[in-house]
Scaffold this active site. Structure first.
Site, PDB file in Angstrom:
ATOM      1  N   ARG A 223      -8.261  14.173  25.951  1.00 30.78           N
ATOM      2  CA  ARG A 223      -6.966  15.046  25.774  1.00 30.78           C
ATOM      3  C   ARG A 223      -7.395  16.126  24.829  1.00 30.78           C
ATOM      4  O   ARG A 223      -8.180  16.371  24.292  1.00 30.78           O
ATOM      5  CB  ARG A 223      -6.162  13.957  24.907  1.00 30.78           C
ATOM      6  CG  ARG A 223      -5.784  12.503  25.741  1.00 30.78           C
ATOM      7  CD  ARG A 223      -4.631  12.989  26.322  1.00 30.78           C
ATOM      8  NE  ARG A 223      -4.060  11.713  27.002  1.00 30.78           N
ATOM      9  CZ  ARG A 223      -4.075  11.450  28.327  1.00 30.78           C
ATOM     10  NH1 ARG A 223      -4.699  12.371  29.040  1.00 30.78           N
ATOM     11  NH2 ARG A 223      -3.578  10.338  28.734  1.00 30.78           N
ATOM     12  N   HIS A 271      -4.023  20.470  33.668  1.00 32.13           N
ATOM     13  CA  HIS A 271      -4.074  19.161  33.687  1.00 32.13           C
ATOM     14  C   HIS A 271      -3.853  18.666  35.080  1.00 32.13           C
ATOM     15  O   HIS A 271      -3.103  17.775  35.425  1.00 32.13           O
ATOM     16  CB  HIS A 271      -2.889  18.545  32.803  1.00 32.13           C
ATOM     17  CG  HIS A 271      -3.195  16.903  32.508  1.00 32.13           C
ATOM     18  ND1 HIS A 271      -2.614  16.475  31.083  1.00 32.13           N
ATOM     19  CD2 HIS A 271      -3.735  15.917  32.914  1.00 32.13           C
ATOM     20  CE1 HIS A 271      -2.811  15.337  30.882  1.00 32.13           C
ATOM     21  NE2 HIS A 271      -3.656  15.099  32.170  1.00 32.13           N
TER      22      HIS A 271
HETATM   23  N1  NAP Z   1      -7.133  14.645  32.277  1.00 28.04           N
HETATM   24  C1  NAP Z   1      -6.711  13.772  32.851  1.00 28.04           C
HETATM   25  O1  NAP Z   1      -5.787  13.937  33.894  1.00 28.04           O
HETATM   26  C2  NAP Z   1      -6.881  12.202  32.459  1.00 28.04           C
HETATM   27  C3  NAP Z   1      -6.632  11.143  33.530  1.00 28.04           C
HETATM   28  C4  NAP Z   1      -7.122   9.930  33.142  1.00 28.04           C
HETATM   29  C5  NAP Z   1      -7.391   9.636  31.929  1.00 28.04           C
HETATM   30  N2  NAP Z   1      -7.610  10.703  31.008  1.00 28.04           N
HETATM   31  C6  NAP Z   1      -8.176  10.418  29.760  1.00 28.04           C
HETATM   32  O2  NAP Z   1      -9.397   9.632  29.810  1.00 28.04           O
HETATM   33  C7  NAP Z   1      -9.380   8.564  28.662  1.00 28.04           C
HETATM   34  C8  NAP Z   1     -10.431   7.755  29.249  1.00 28.04           C
HETATM   35  O3  NAP Z   1     -10.130   6.908  30.288  1.00 28.04           O
HETATM   36  P1  NAP Z   1     -10.932   5.414  30.678  1.00 28.04           P
HETATM   37  O4  NAP Z   1     -10.071   4.773  31.850  1.00 28.04           O
HETATM   38  O5  NAP Z   1     -12.289   5.753  30.974  1.00 28.04           O
HETATM   39  O6  NAP Z   1     -11.051   4.603  29.198  1.00 28.04           O
HETATM   40  P2  NAP Z   1     -11.513   3.497  29.039  1.00 28.04           P
HETATM   41  O7  NAP Z   1     -12.243   2.549  30.116  1.00 28.04           O
HETATM   42  O8  NAP Z   1     -10.735   2.674  28.061  1.00 28.04           O
HETATM   43  O9  NAP Z   1     -13.031   3.983  28.284  1.00 28.04           O
HETATM   44  C9  NAP Z   1     -12.925   4.637  26.967  1.00 28.04           C
HETATM   45  C10 NAP Z   1     -14.270   4.813  26.568  1.00 28.04           C
HETATM   46  O10 NAP Z   1     -14.320   5.550  25.369  1.00 28.04           O
HETATM   47  C11 NAP Z   1     -14.972   4.898  24.436  1.00 28.04           C
HETATM   48  N3  NAP Z   1     -14.695   5.026  23.111  1.00 28.04           N
HETATM   49  C12 NAP Z   1     -13.380   4.632  22.493  1.00 28.04           C
HETATM   50  N4  NAP Z   1     -13.128   4.938  20.981  1.00 28.04           N
HETATM   51  C13 NAP Z   1     -14.537   5.453  21.039  1.00 28.04           C
HETATM   52  C14 NAP Z   1     -15.034   5.510  19.771  1.00 28.04           C
HETATM   53  N5  NAP Z   1     -14.198   5.555  18.561  1.00 28.04           N
HETATM   54  N6  NAP Z   1     -16.263   5.785  19.662  1.00 28.04           N
HETATM   55  C15 NAP Z   1     -17.025   5.940  20.546  1.00 28.04           C
HETATM   56  N7  NAP Z   1     -16.551   5.689  21.812  1.00 28.04           N
HETATM   57  C16 NAP Z   1     -15.281   5.146  22.017  1.00 28.04           C
HETATM   58  C17 NAP Z   1     -14.901   3.384  24.847  1.00 28.04           C
HETATM   59  O11 NAP Z   1     -16.079   2.602  24.304  1.00 28.04           O
HETATM   60  P3  NAP Z   1     -16.481   1.135  24.751  1.00 28.04           P
HETATM   61  O12 NAP Z   1     -16.837   1.285  26.173  1.00 28.04           O
HETATM   62  O13 NAP Z   1     -17.314   0.627  23.717  1.00 28.04           O
HETATM   63  O14 NAP Z   1     -15.136   0.454  24.693  1.00 28.04           O
HETATM   64  C18 NAP Z   1     -15.201   3.621  26.370  1.00 28.04           C
HETATM   65  O15 NAP Z   1     -16.337   3.965  26.799  1.00 28.04           O
HETATM   66  C19 NAP Z   1      -7.945   8.062  28.780  1.00 28.04           C
HETATM   67  O16 NAP Z   1      -7.764   7.562  27.510  1.00 28.04           O
HETATM   68  C20 NAP Z   1      -6.959   9.383  28.863  1.00 28.04           C
HETATM   69  O17 NAP Z   1      -6.872  10.127  27.665  1.00 28.04           O
HETATM   70  C21 NAP Z   1      -7.151  11.974  31.419  1.00 28.04           C
END
Ligand code: NAP
Length: 308
Positions: A223, A271
């Site tokens: 983000r 985006h």
């Molecule tokens: N640019 C775009 O178009 C687009 C599209 C989709 C998503 N996104 C973004 O990508 C993000 C991630 O998506 P996802 O599906 O991969 O989410 P996810 O499966 O929930 O994975 C989030 C990762 O971040 C880690 N994390 C969260 N808080 C943390 C912290 N305080 N310290 C260290 N690590 C932390 C988590 O650790 P754990 O594994 O230990 O829980 C996990 O590995 C979304 O939330 C969204 O904001 C962007």
């Protein structure tokens, strides 16, 4: 149930895909949701602050995307109502393609070759050593993990930082503040695929950028709020960061006066790295509607405490 998005095409697609899967599903389009007592499921993108507290029989809130920061920013969310997000294989594949494209573009010196071609200049650049090129993923969740594994298969030296340590074949895992510093110090490419939470906001800041090796690249697909823009711009201006590809911004669309647009070392992508598709996302929302109506726990629940 109701659906809320400011994009009419998104609403149309979701209604069409949900209705194919469950023909008797009654779907209202926000704000035409009355009577509110009928609403048991809200499928939303960027709901209006306070709105989700209005529905006395709400059983579940679904995000129209992988992230949930657009929902959790509401301080008035109803307690005890589960929030679910999309885990979409098509979105995961598309994100990995995007990260592969932009890391490989820098790794294979494409900007330099394109600049040379514009001047009809034949240049020779030493070929990069993939095995000695270290990638650091901030976030090893659904998105980060898939991309990390694909880079590992190409022979890169890959590491990731997450809240809990991971065991992924051939990928070094870090967590905690010390782990973050260790990951930053080794990363020629820093790829942010974190959710935006109180803990991760502003993580790409002056102090953390300074830990990267000189000449590192930054790819942000999490983000806009993960980046302190002034800090990244000054790291780019000093040459400490050699280039940045940014897909997300504090304010979208990015203002035409923002320095990122014209910065020679910044690639602005509007985006567009990967989008949720109603076709691939609808089946899991239908299953979640079935589950909450049957009194079962829904899939892909968000941990409100952790913020993602
Ligand atoms: N640019 C775009 O178009 C687009 C599209 C989709 C998503 N996104 C973004 O990508 C993000 C991630 O998506 P996802 O599906 O991969 O989410 P996810 O499966 O929930 O994975 C989030 C990762 O971040 C880690 N994390 C969260 N808080 C943390 C912290 N305080 N310290 C260290 N690590 C932390 C988590 O650790 P754990 O594994 O230990 O829980 C996990 O590995 C979304 O939330 C969204 O904001 C962007």
């Amino acid at each position: 149930m109701f659906i809320k998005s400011d994009d009419h095409e998104t609403v149309r697609e979701w209604i069409s895909e949900l209705s194919v899967l469950q023909t008797d599903l009654e779907i209202r389009v926000w704000p035409n949701v009355d009577p509110i007592e009928d609403i048991d499921f809200a499928l939303v993108w960027d709901p209006r602050l306070g709105d989700l507290a209005r529905y006395p029989n709400l059983k579940c809130i679904g995000s129209l995307g992988a992230g949930v920061d657009h929902i959790l920013k509401d301080p008035g969310l109803p307690e005890g109502v589960p929030i679910v997000r999309l885990v979409d294989q098509q979105l995961i594949r598309a994100m990995s393609e995007f990260v592969l494209l932009h890391v490989l573009r820098y790794h294979r010196q494409q900007p330099q070759f394109e600049a040379a071609q514009r001047e009809s200049r034949w240049i020779t650049l030493p070929p990069p050593n993939t095995g000695e090129t270290r990638l650091g993923f901030l976030g090893l969740g659904e998105l980060g993990r898939d991309a990390a594994i694909k880079f590992r298969a190409l022979g890169f030296d890959v590491a990731g930082w997450s809240r809990r340590l991971k065991q992924i074949d051939g990928i070094s895992s870090y967590s905690g503040q010390d782990g973050l510093a260790a990951l930053l110090e080794r990363s020629h490419y820093l790829i942010c695929l974190l959710p935006l939470t109180a803990e991760t906001r502003g993580i790409i800041n002056r102090r953390n950028l300074a830990l990267l090796p000189t000449g590192a690249f930054v790819i942000n697909c999490g983000r806009g709020g993960h980046v302190v823009d002034e800090d990244l711009l000054s790291a780019l201006d000093s040459g400490h960061v050699a280039g940045a590809t940014l897909d997300v911004f504090h304010v979208e669309p990015l203002s035409s006066s923002h320095p990122y647009w014209r910065h020679p070392r910044v690639t602005v992508i509007p985006h567009a790295s990967s989008l949720t598709s109603a076709r691939s996302g609808a089946p899991q929302m239908i299953e979640n509607i079935r589950r909450v109506r049957a009194g079962e726990a829904p899939m892909n629940q968000v941990n409100r405490q952790a913020g993602y």
